[in-house]
Each structure stands twice: as structure tokens, then as C-alpha cells.
Scaffold this motif. Structure first.
Motif, PDB file in Angstrom:
ATOM      1  N   ASP A   2       0.818  -1.206   0.000  1.00 49.43           N
ATOM      2  CA  ASP A   2       0.000   0.000   0.000  1.00 49.43           C
ATOM      3  C   ASP A   2       0.856   1.262   0.000  1.00 49.43           C
ATOM      4  OD1 ASP A   2      -2.293  -1.516   0.019  1.00 49.43           O
ATOM      5  OD2 ASP A   2      -2.740  -1.191   2.136  1.00 49.43           O
ATOM      6  N   LEU A   3       2.008   1.206   0.668  1.00 49.05           N
ATOM      7  CA  LEU A   3       2.908   2.357   0.748  1.00 49.05           C
ATOM      8  C   LEU A   3       4.349   1.878   0.597  1.00 49.05           C
ATOM      9  CD1 LEU A   3       3.444   5.380   1.302  1.00 49.05           C
ATOM     10  CD2 LEU A   3       3.547   4.781   3.742  1.00 49.05           C
ATOM     11  N   GLN A  24      11.168  -2.009 -10.606  1.00 46.60           N
ATOM     12  CA  GLN A  24      10.906  -2.921  -9.488  1.00 46.60           C
ATOM     13  C   GLN A  24      10.043  -2.229  -8.428  1.00 46.60           C
ATOM     14  OE1 GLN A  24      11.830  -6.192  -9.137  1.00 46.60           O
ATOM     15  NE2 GLN A  24      10.758  -6.294  -7.187  1.00 46.60           N
ATOM     16  N   MET A  25      10.383  -0.990  -8.115  1.00 49.07           N
ATOM     17  CA  MET A  25       9.602  -0.235  -7.133  1.00 49.07           C
ATOM     18  C   MET A  25       8.174  -0.029  -7.618  1.00 49.07           C
ATOM     19  SD  MET A  25      12.429   2.582  -5.927  1.00 49.07           S
ATOM     20  CE  MET A  25      11.200   3.661  -5.229  1.00 49.07           C
ATOM     21  N   LYS A  26       8.018   0.268  -8.902  1.00 50.03           N
ATOM     22  CA  LYS A  26       6.678   0.434  -9.467  1.00 50.03           C
ATOM     23  C   LYS A  26       5.860  -0.835  -9.283  1.00 50.03           C
ATOM     24  CE  LYS A  26       4.093   1.029 -13.669  1.00 50.03           C
ATOM     25  NZ  LYS A  26       4.031   0.600 -15.028  1.00 50.03           N
ATOM     26  N   GLY A  27       6.472  -1.969  -9.532  1.00 51.34           N
ATOM     27  CA  GLY A  27       5.781  -3.240  -9.402  1.00 51.34           C
ATOM     28  C   GLY A  27       5.377  -3.564  -7.975  1.00 51.34           C
ATOM     29  N   GLU A  28       6.053  -2.970  -7.018  1.00 51.04           N
ATOM     30  CA  GLU A  28       5.750  -3.208  -5.605  1.00 51.04           C
ATOM     31  C   GLU A  28       4.768  -2.189  -5.030  1.00 51.04           C
ATOM     32  OE1 GLU A  28       6.818  -5.847  -4.055  1.00 51.04           O
ATOM     33  OE2 GLU A  28       8.220  -6.508  -5.594  1.00 51.04           O
ATOM     34  N   SER A  30       1.299  -0.671  -4.848  1.00 53.20           N
ATOM     35  CA  SER A  30      -0.101  -0.857  -5.234  1.00 53.20           C
ATOM     36  C   SER A  30      -0.927   0.412  -5.030  1.00 53.20           C
ATOM     37  CB  SER A  30      -0.736  -2.011  -4.457  1.00 53.20           C
ATOM     38  OG  SER A  30      -0.813  -1.700  -3.083  1.00 53.20           O
ATOM     39  N   LYS A  31      -0.495   1.287  -4.135  1.00 57.34           N
ATOM     40  CA  LYS A  31      -1.252   2.524  -3.885  1.00 57.34           C
ATOM     41  C   LYS A  31      -0.358   3.762  -3.948  1.00 57.34           C
ATOM     42  CE  LYS A  31      -5.009   0.403  -1.348  1.00 57.34           C
ATOM     43  NZ  LYS A  31      -5.799   0.352  -0.129  1.00 57.34           N
ATOM     44  N   TYR A  32       0.492   3.944  -2.942  1.00 54.16           N
ATOM     45  CA  TYR A  32       1.247   5.188  -2.831  1.00 54.16           C
ATOM     46  C   TYR A  32       2.726   4.936  -2.588  1.00 54.16           C
ATOM     47  CZ  TYR A  32      -3.340   7.260  -2.262  1.00 54.16           C
ATOM     48  OH  TYR A  32      -4.637   7.637  -2.459  1.00 54.16           O
ATOM     49  N   GLY A  33       3.522   5.974  -2.885  1.00 52.08           N
ATOM     50  CA  GLY A  33       4.939   5.960  -2.567  1.00 52.08           C
ATOM     51  C   GLY A  33       5.349   7.300  -2.007  1.00 52.08           C
ATOM     52  N   ARG A  69       6.130   6.093 -14.393  1.00 59.22           N
ATOM     53  CA  ARG A  69       5.743   4.949 -13.570  1.00 59.22           C
ATOM     54  C   ARG A  69       4.636   5.240 -12.566  1.00 59.22           C
ATOM     55  NH1 ARG A  69      11.076   5.212 -14.917  1.00 59.22           N
ATOM     56  NH2 ARG A  69      11.966   3.258 -15.675  1.00 59.22           N
ATOM     57  N   TRP A  70       4.504   6.497 -12.152  1.00 62.47           N
ATOM     58  CA  TRP A  70       3.528   6.873 -11.135  1.00 62.47           C
ATOM     59  C   TRP A  70       2.881   8.201 -11.495  1.00 62.47           C
ATOM     60  CZ3 TRP A  70       8.605   5.513  -9.608  1.00 62.47           C
ATOM     61  CH2 TRP A  70       8.724   4.293  -8.946  1.00 62.47           C
ATOM     62  N   GLU A  71       1.762   8.460 -10.846  1.00 60.31           N
ATOM     63  CA  GLU A  71       1.148   9.783 -10.879  1.00 60.31           C
ATOM     64  C   GLU A  71       1.763  10.572  -9.728  1.00 60.31           C
ATOM     65  OE1 GLU A  71      -3.171  11.812  -9.934  1.00 60.31           O
ATOM     66  OE2 GLU A  71      -3.094   9.678 -10.425  1.00 60.31           O
ATOM     67  N   LEU A  72       2.282  11.754 -10.020  1.00 65.88           N
ATOM     68  CA  LEU A  72       2.850  12.596  -8.964  1.00 65.88           C
ATOM     69  C   LEU A  72       1.704  13.365  -8.328  1.00 65.88           C
ATOM     70  CD1 LEU A  72       6.006  14.011 -10.788  1.00 65.88           C
ATOM     71  CD2 LEU A  72       5.665  11.784  -9.711  1.00 65.88           C
ATOM     72  N   ILE A  73       1.564  13.250  -7.016  1.00 62.34           N
ATOM     73  CA  ILE A  73       0.461  13.928  -6.342  1.00 62.34           C
ATOM     74  C   ILE A  73       1.017  14.876  -5.286  1.00 62.34           C
ATOM     75  CG2 ILE A  73      -1.193  12.091  -6.809  1.00 62.34           C
ATOM     76  CD1 ILE A  73      -0.894  11.164  -3.946  1.00 62.34           C
TER      77      ILE A  73
END
Length: 90
Positions: A2-3, A24-28, A30-33, A69-73
Motif C-alpha cells: 500500500d505504501l 521494481q519499485m513500481k511493481g511493488e 499498489s497505492k502510494y509511494g 511509472r507513477w502519478e505525482l500527487i
């Protein structure tokens, strides 16, 4: 997860391996980073003479790699040492 939290790590990655690590981090994630990245030199020097911060690039350099790889929020928090960012899984 999740984080996924990655604090003061990415700047230490061998540049040619960075995309693999980010994937690898993207694959791990599922919700936020939450990531922090130093953008300047470290105090420490490696045994081979290189600075311990193998990647010393501003946020503008990192931004497209993260956006792939992610949406920047939220806001990017930048200072003289680097930046902090919250990302969301796509």
C-alpha cells in the motif's frame, strides 16, 4: 504494498541500473509511494574515488522517470539538498 517508502536511496544507485530499480519499485507499489532524493554531492566518497551520490541530478531530471511509472500527487518539496515527493500508482 500500500505504501512504498524510499528515503535517500535512489541517488546511490548505479546510473545504468536506475530504470531497473524504478521498475521494481513500481511493481511493488499498489497505492502510494513517498520518495526523497538528494540532488547534490554526498560527504562520503566511495573506495573507488566516486562520490557516494552516484546520481546528482535536479528534480527536473527525475520528474519524467517518475511520471513514467507513477502519478505525482501533491507538491514537490525541494530544498538545497534534494526533493520529497508523494506518488500514486497508475
Amino acid at each position: 504494498y500500500d505504501l512504498v517508502v524510499c528515503v535517500d536511496v535512489l541517488e546511490h544507485i548505479e546510473p545504468e541500473l536506475l530504470n531497473n530499480v524504478l521498475d521494481q519499485m513500481k511493481g511493488e507499489t499498489s497505492k502510494y509511494g513517498f520518495f526523497t532524493v538528494a540532488t547534490g554531492p554526498a560527504i562520503k566518497i566511495l573506495r573507488d574515488g566516486r562520490n557516494a551520490h552516484l546520481i546528482q541530478q535536479p528534480f527536473e531530471w527525475w520528474k519524467p522517470k517518475l511520471e513514467e511509472r507513477w502519478e505525482l500527487i501533491g507538491d514537490v518539496h525541494e530544498d538545497d539538498h534534494g526533493f520529497k515527493i508523494i506518488v500514486k500508482a497508475k
